[in-house]
Write an enzyme that holds these catalytic residues in place. Structure first.
Site, mmCIF file in Angstrom:
data_model
loop_
_atom_site.group_PDB
_atom_site.id
_atom_site.type_symbol
_atom_site.label_atom_id
_atom_site.label_comp_id
_atom_site.label_asym_id
_atom_site.label_seq_id
_atom_site.Cartn_x
_atom_site.Cartn_y
_atom_site.Cartn_z
ATOM 1 N N SER A 20 -8.842 7.422 17.325
ATOM 2 C CA SER A 20 -7.798 6.457 17.669
ATOM 3 C C SER A 20 -6.670 6.670 16.670
ATOM 4 O O SER A 20 -6.892 7.214 15.579
ATOM 5 C CB SER A 20 -8.333 5.030 17.629
ATOM 6 N N GLU A 22 -3.097 5.034 14.758
ATOM 7 C CA GLU A 22 -2.354 3.813 14.426
ATOM 8 C C GLU A 22 -0.876 4.137 14.193
ATOM 9 O O GLU A 22 -0.539 5.113 13.530
ATOM 10 C CB GLU A 22 -2.951 3.182 13.162
ATOM 11 N N ASP A 114 -1.306 -10.367 4.800
ATOM 12 C CA ASP A 114 -0.962 -10.631 3.396
ATOM 13 C C ASP A 114 -0.007 -11.817 3.309
ATOM 14 O O ASP A 114 0.780 -12.041 4.225
ATOM 15 C CB ASP A 114 -0.293 -9.395 2.785
ATOM 16 N N PHE A 224 0.982 2.176 -2.524
ATOM 17 C CA PHE A 224 0.327 1.391 -1.487
ATOM 18 C C PHE A 224 -1.159 1.217 -1.814
ATOM 19 O O PHE A 224 -1.719 0.123 -1.685
ATOM 20 C CB PHE A 224 0.532 2.074 -0.132
ATOM 21 N N HIS A 274 -10.357 6.898 12.895
ATOM 22 C CA HIS A 274 -9.079 6.216 13.148
ATOM 23 C C HIS A 274 -8.064 6.842 12.194
ATOM 24 O O HIS A 274 -8.306 6.891 10.979
ATOM 25 C CB HIS A 274 -9.231 4.715 12.862
HETATM 26 P P1 FAD Z 1 -10.155 -10.479 5.647
HETATM 27 O O1 FAD Z 1 -11.117 -9.556 6.270
HETATM 28 O O2 FAD Z 1 -10.028 -11.843 6.177
HETATM 29 O O3 FAD Z 1 -10.431 -10.602 4.111
HETATM 30 C C1 FAD Z 1 -10.575 -9.466 3.300
HETATM 31 C C2 FAD Z 1 -11.362 -9.848 2.079
HETATM 32 O O4 FAD Z 1 -10.639 -10.755 1.264
HETATM 33 C C3 FAD Z 1 -12.652 -10.507 2.425
HETATM 34 O O5 FAD Z 1 -13.644 -9.898 1.703
HETATM 35 C C4 FAD Z 1 -12.533 -11.915 1.955
HETATM 36 O O6 FAD Z 1 -13.724 -12.309 1.360
HETATM 37 C C5 FAD Z 1 -11.430 -11.861 0.958
HETATM 38 N N1 FAD Z 1 -10.623 -13.045 1.078
HETATM 39 C C6 FAD Z 1 -9.843 -13.348 2.121
HETATM 40 N N2 FAD Z 1 -9.196 -14.504 1.891
HETATM 41 C C7 FAD Z 1 -9.589 -14.914 0.687
HETATM 42 C C8 FAD Z 1 -9.260 -16.025 -0.119
HETATM 43 N N3 FAD Z 1 -8.397 -16.954 0.307
HETATM 44 N N4 FAD Z 1 -9.858 -16.134 -1.339
HETATM 45 C C9 FAD Z 1 -10.731 -15.181 -1.757
HETATM 46 N N5 FAD Z 1 -11.051 -14.106 -1.052
HETATM 47 C C10 FAD Z 1 -10.507 -13.981 0.146
HETATM 48 N N6 FAD Z 1 -1.650 -6.135 7.554
HETATM 49 C C11 FAD Z 1 -0.597 -6.546 8.305
HETATM 50 O O7 FAD Z 1 0.209 -7.384 7.849
HETATM 51 N N7 FAD Z 1 -0.390 -6.057 9.571
HETATM 52 C C12 FAD Z 1 -1.228 -5.164 10.146
HETATM 53 O O8 FAD Z 1 -1.012 -4.752 11.285
HETATM 54 C C13 FAD Z 1 -2.366 -4.708 9.387
HETATM 55 N N8 FAD Z 1 -3.248 -3.834 9.896
HETATM 56 C C14 FAD Z 1 -4.357 -3.469 9.180
HETATM 57 C C15 FAD Z 1 -5.286 -2.599 9.754
HETATM 58 C C16 FAD Z 1 -6.423 -2.204 9.053
HETATM 59 C C17 FAD Z 1 -7.430 -1.279 9.709
HETATM 60 C C18 FAD Z 1 -6.625 -2.660 7.711
HETATM 61 C C19 FAD Z 1 -7.825 -2.224 6.920
HETATM 62 C C20 FAD Z 1 -5.705 -3.522 7.132
HETATM 63 C C21 FAD Z 1 -4.561 -3.938 7.843
HETATM 64 N N9 FAD Z 1 -3.628 -4.824 7.304
HETATM 65 C C22 FAD Z 1 -2.536 -5.232 8.056
HETATM 66 C C23 FAD Z 1 -3.766 -5.308 5.916
HETATM 67 C C24 FAD Z 1 -4.439 -6.691 5.851
HETATM 68 O O9 FAD Z 1 -3.676 -7.656 6.538
HETATM 69 C C25 FAD Z 1 -4.553 -7.082 4.387
HETATM 70 O O10 FAD Z 1 -5.463 -6.257 3.730
HETATM 71 C C26 FAD Z 1 -4.886 -8.539 4.136
HETATM 72 O O11 FAD Z 1 -4.731 -8.814 2.741
HETATM 73 C C27 FAD Z 1 -6.299 -8.930 4.502
HETATM 74 O O12 FAD Z 1 -6.433 -9.128 5.858
HETATM 75 P P2 FAD Z 1 -7.902 -8.861 6.504
HETATM 76 O O13 FAD Z 1 -7.944 -9.346 7.881
HETATM 77 O O14 FAD Z 1 -8.252 -7.472 6.240
HETATM 78 O O15 FAD Z 1 -8.720 -9.850 5.569
#
Ligand code: FAD
Length: 301
Positions: A20, A22, A114, A224, A274
């Site tokens: 896939s 991105e 973020d 990054f 990916h």
């Molecule tokens: P989650 O899976 O919810 O959390 C990641 C980790 O952080 C977990 O282990 C959790 O325990 C910990 N955590 C979360 N919140 C807290 C908290 N409040 N206190 C303590 N620990 C916490 N970003 C974008 O803006 N746009 C995108 O399109 C995008 N695409 C992505 C695609 C991929 C494949 C990946 C790997 C990352 C992408 N990101 C993107 C980055 C991502 O949004 C950031 O890494 C963000 O900080 C975490 O989102 P998540 O859904 O990965 O977090």
């Protein structure tokens, strides 16, 4: 038989290589042109899906939507739209999800995102918003029959106190309905396999697809990587040393590094990848070719 030959044979055998790609939504007309040239170039490789990122804080909401819709309208590809919970109410996110459903988008990459101040700042959910990625996955599930992909962090997410806490979040996302995880990029394959062992030991059995970043720009990548908690090994820095002003050689090194990484992953049983394309096709196309992928769809638009 060399590893490259083994990988190439795999692609044609029972354990077909699946990929896939991105992309990010373009900000200018010129970037739009580059993106579409890249999509056209990669399209014949028949990826399982192509995903389009969602800019920090929802900053690319319209552009993500427009790119996803154009992929649906003008290509045979299956788009996956990234979506985050940042700075939006549940109602706003739900409306975006509904508009994707109406447009025919069936796959969402659900992320927490973020904070508006950038990675490293404390994430505070919107008072009426989804609390985290697991909550978002559950919310998307309630709106329709979407395929939902989430993130995974072989080196743990910087917000996470421990790898276990990180895997707890992955488990919560899977329990909420996620069917696939894509990893943050990494350069040491052992990190991925060690992480995978811990994920499986926790009873998580969804595919955890390695996210591969061909290093188009070493300097930009290190900045990054520091922000997102991915380590950059010394051997990698050494390979790019002295090439800051030599893009042609950098590109050859980048292809060699990524090729070495994916072939090793294939040798160790991985069949799905990916690619973080950074909207550029050439390195990714070359690596896919090396993996044995050949055009399966017509080249012309
Ligand atoms: P989650 O899976 O919810 O959390 C990641 C980790 O952080 C977990 O282990 C959790 O325990 C910990 N955590 C979360 N919140 C807290 C908290 N409040 N206190 C303590 N620990 C916490 N970003 C974008 O803006 N746009 C995108 O399109 C995008 N695409 C992505 C695609 C991929 C494949 C990946 C790997 C990352 C992408 N990101 C993107 C980055 C991502 O949004 C950031 O890494 C963000 O900080 C975490 O989102 P998540 O859904 O990965 O977090």
């Amino acid at each position: 038989m060399t590893t490259a030959m083994r990988a190439s044979r795999l692609a044609g055998g029972d354990r077909r290589i699946r990929v896939s790609f991105e992309f990010f939504p373009p900000a200018t007309e010129e970037m739009e042109k580059t993106l579409w040239e890249s999509i056209e170039r990669l399209k014949p490789l028949a990826p399982d899906f192509v995903s389009v990122t969602y800019g920090a804080g929802g900053s690319t909401r319209e552009r993500t939507h427009a790119t996803v819709k154009r992929i649906l309208a003008q290509t045979p590809l299956t788009p996956a739209a990234h979506l985050t919970c940042v700075a939006a109410t549940r109602a706003e996110i739900d409306a975006i999800v509904d508009s994707y459903a109406q447009a025919g988008v069936r796959h969402i990459v659900a992320l927490r995102g973020d904070p508006p101040q950038g990675p490293g700042a404390r994430f505070v959910p919107h008072p009426q918003g989804y609390r985290n990625a697991a909550d978002l996955v559950a919310g998307i599930r309630r709106r329709g029959d979407f395929e939902i992909t989430v993130s995974a962090y072989p080196e743990k997410h910087p917000d996470s106190p421990t790898v276990e806490a990180d895997i707890d979040m992955l488990k919560a996302k899977v329990d909420a309905g996620a069917k696939r995880a894509i990893t943050q990029f990494f350069f040491e394959n052992d990190l991925y396999f060690r992480y995978l062992d811990r994920v499986r030991a926790r009873g998580i059995d969804i595919p955890v697809v390695p996210g591969i970043l061909p290093v188009q720009n070493f300097k930009a990548m290190t900045g990054f990587a520091a922000r997102c908690g991915a380590s950059v090994p010394a051997w990698l820095a050494e390979r790019f040393q002295g090439l800051d002003d030599d893009p042609a050689t950098r590109k050859l090194i980048a292809a060699a590094v990524a090729a070495e990484q994916v072939v090793d992953l294939v040798d160790r049983g991985v069949t799905t990848f990916h690619f973080y394309t950074m909207n550029r096709a050439d390195l990714v196309y070359a690596i896919c070719h090396l993996l044995g992928l050949r055009p399966a769809l017509p080249e012309a638009a």
